[in-house]
Design an enzyme around this catalytic site. Sequence first.
Site, short mmCIF file in Angstrom:
data_model
loop_
_atom_site.label_atom_id
_atom_site.label_comp_id
_atom_site.label_asym_id
_atom_site.label_seq_id
_atom_site.Cartn_x
_atom_site.Cartn_y
_atom_site.Cartn_z
N ARG A 174 0.52 5.06 6.02
CA ARG A 174 1.42 4.51 5.00
C ARG A 174 2.67 5.38 4.76
NH1 ARG A 174 -1.41 1.38 6.64
NH2 ARG A 174 -2.92 0.03 5.58
N SER A 225 -1.53 -3.04 -2.82
CA SER A 225 -2.49 -1.94 -3.01
C SER A 225 -1.84 -0.80 -3.80
CB SER A 225 -2.97 -1.41 -1.66
OG SER A 225 -3.67 -2.40 -0.95
N GLU A 295 -0.34 4.59 -3.37
CA GLU A 295 0.34 4.01 -2.21
C GLU A 295 1.61 3.32 -2.67
OE1 GLU A 295 -0.44 0.29 0.81
OE2 GLU A 295 -2.03 1.76 0.59
#
Length: 302
Positions: A174, A225, A295
């Site tokens: 990520r 998320s 995230e």
Amino acid sequence: MSKLLTQLKDANIGKVLENEPLAKHTTIRIGGPADILIEPSNSENLKKALEIIKSNGAKWRAIGRGSNLLVADKGIEGVVIKLGTGLDEMKIDGDTLTVGGGYSIIKLATIISKKGLAGLEFASGIPGSIGGAVYMNAGAHGSDMSKIVNKALVLFEDGQLTWLTNEELEFSYRTSVLQEKRPGICIEVVLQLKQGKKEDIVAIMQKNKDYRRDTQPWNFPCAGSIFRNPLPNYAGQLVEEAGLKGYQIGGAKISDMHGNFIVNAGEATAQDVLDLIDFVKKSIFDKYGIKMETEVEIIGSK
């Protein structure tokens, strides 16, 4: 700021808005105003806008379609550059795809699946733009952008346009080099896909889309998320096992469907979301000794 606003409007670079609420431009529908928000009509006007911004010594940052993003209630000082219409062209050459940073990743995945090109099936149902997906190394279902990016055209703060290879983008979970190490805007990307059977690709896409629909709260405004998976554990599973699903602070609520989603259950503020994030972090650490990292990208004045 008024001088900068006038210069940007006079330059005919595209849309130029003053004190624009960023709640209108994020998928969680939260966020205070940007002093100035611009949506350049093409890559040349993006470069021109950045030159004007720099000549005025103003702060700036880029956003895509506003997913995976939480903007503070006080908003963002300076200029927000939104990559959208004008930076969403696409060209297919065999199994190589060149696409603008403002292109919708969901739309792109759907189009290429119908052409029998494989590699982007994981993106079925992922909101946001291709540029943002490169920036965040977006992924799902065991794959991510690092697997298919050949190179990306990046506009850096100094106005320099540079192609970065997959290796130079330094992808990891990520993250990419564009986030902190070499901040820049991905305005175009070349993807290396593979020829496949159209029926198989479409079937996988539909399966992934159905999974998201059945397990994730896309019927509520959300940012996707919230936490990175603290591997080998999974963030959503930890939250659920801790009995936190449905917990609510103000208008921000941990989804009843998935523990790693915080939804805007009604007039939520960014502070509500931040307080809920802190509550989850403390709860998980106290219970399991595991540190949770976000995230979702949190930007603006706190």
